[in-house]
Design a protein around this motif. Structure first.
Motif, PDB file in Angstrom:
ATOM      1  N   GLY A 128       1.007 -18.532 -75.540  1.00 26.12           N
ATOM      2  CA  GLY A 128       0.232 -19.467 -74.746  1.00 26.12           C
ATOM      3  C   GLY A 128       0.512 -20.896 -75.181  1.00 26.12           C
ATOM      4  O   GLY A 128       1.280 -21.143 -76.119  1.00 26.12           O
ATOM      5  N   GLN A 130      -1.320 -24.961 -75.877  1.00 26.72           N
ATOM      6  CA  GLN A 130      -2.593 -25.566 -76.269  1.00 26.72           C
ATOM      7  C   GLN A 130      -3.496 -25.789 -75.051  1.00 26.72           C
ATOM      8  O   GLN A 130      -4.699 -25.552 -75.116  1.00 26.72           O
ATOM      9  N   PRO A 133      -3.955 -21.601 -73.093  1.00 28.58           N
ATOM     10  CA  PRO A 133      -3.865 -20.497 -74.059  1.00 28.58           C
ATOM     11  C   PRO A 133      -3.850 -19.114 -73.424  1.00 28.58           C
ATOM     12  O   PRO A 133      -3.453 -18.140 -74.066  1.00 28.58           O
ATOM     13  N   SER A 136      -0.457 -16.082 -72.541  1.00 31.90           N
ATOM     14  CA  SER A 136       0.007 -15.361 -73.720  1.00 31.90           C
ATOM     15  C   SER A 136       0.120 -13.886 -73.395  1.00 31.90           C
ATOM     16  O   SER A 136      -0.313 -13.421 -72.332  1.00 31.90           O
ATOM     17  N   ARG A 187      -4.012 -20.757 -79.412  1.00 34.55           N
ATOM     18  CA  ARG A 187      -2.877 -19.928 -79.022  1.00 34.55           C
ATOM     19  C   ARG A 187      -2.975 -18.589 -79.745  1.00 34.55           C
ATOM     20  O   ARG A 187      -3.790 -18.409 -80.635  1.00 34.55           O
TER      21      ARG A 187
END
Length: 216
Positions: A128, A130, A133, A136, A187
């Motif tokens: 991911g 910032q 996120p 991911s 993340r």
């Protein structure tokens, strides 16, 4: 994005791939989705979950049902070596799930690991960004057993104080990998552990302490 397009199966293999799906897809996927959402909201909670899916040997039936619940044409799946080299498994997933296959783990929305004792480093999967996120990878890990009186002591959002969880088997490196995953927050990856008849989840915010070793 590098996406692997599965080879077209022969008519005989295609007929086999059509078999073993969920008998009541809508009802089953709704039930499984609720179980996953509850398990993510309450980390360490074990949710008994059943399916009548019958994928080819090598793919846990409940994992097949979880993928049928969560994945679609817009969510690439990465399979570990044991699964991606089994044509019957990829044919079944293509027919019953309809998601493409990611060549690289960092391109996957979902990653399926059939051997919990040989988990690849968690940082090879999409972490991911910032600002985003949620972009991911969610790892779906096959295990033999989940229990509530295990060595892991969990804490974090969704847990009132602490709760315990046992996962069998699991890589001896997993706990250190998970600490590194915590440190990448916001993340990082999330995990769904899938036993033959139950699931438990570890969102990236959950912390693990091993009561035997005393490690974080």
């Amino acid at each position: 994005m590098q996406i692997a397009q599965p080879n077209m199966p022969s008519p005989k293999d295609a007929a086999k791939a059509m078999q073993g799906g969920l008998s009541e897809p809508t009802l089953q996927t709704q039930r499984i989705f609720r179980a996953i959402m509850d398990a993510m909201a309450r980390p360490g909670t074990i949710k008994p979950t059943k399916t009548d899916a019958k994928p080819p040997s090598g793919l846990c039936p409940l994992i097949g049902a979880v993928l049928a619940t969560l994945a679609d044409a817009d969510t690439p799946i990465w399979l570990d070596e044991g699964l991606k080299t089994t044509p019957a498994v990829t044919d079944w997933l293509t027919f019953h799930v309809g998601a493409p296959f990611a060549v690289e783990p960092a391109r996957a929305t979902f990653a399926v690991l059939s051997d919990a004792q040989k988990i690849a480093s968690l940082d090879i999967f999409a972490q991911g960004q910032q600002d985003y996120p949620d972009r991911s990878t969610t790892l779906i890990i096959a295990v033999d057993d989940l229990c509530m009186d295990g060595d892991w002591i969990l804490s974090g959002p969704g847990i009132k104080t602490t709760t315990s969880l046992g996962v069998t088997p699991i890589s001896p490196l997993f706990q250190d990998q998970w600490i590194a995953n915590n440190n990448r927050f916001p993340r990082g990856v999330d995990v769904i552990f899938v036993a033959p008849d139950a699931i438990a989840c570890l969102p990236r915010t959950t912390r693990i302490k091993n009561q035997k070793t005393g490690g974080r």
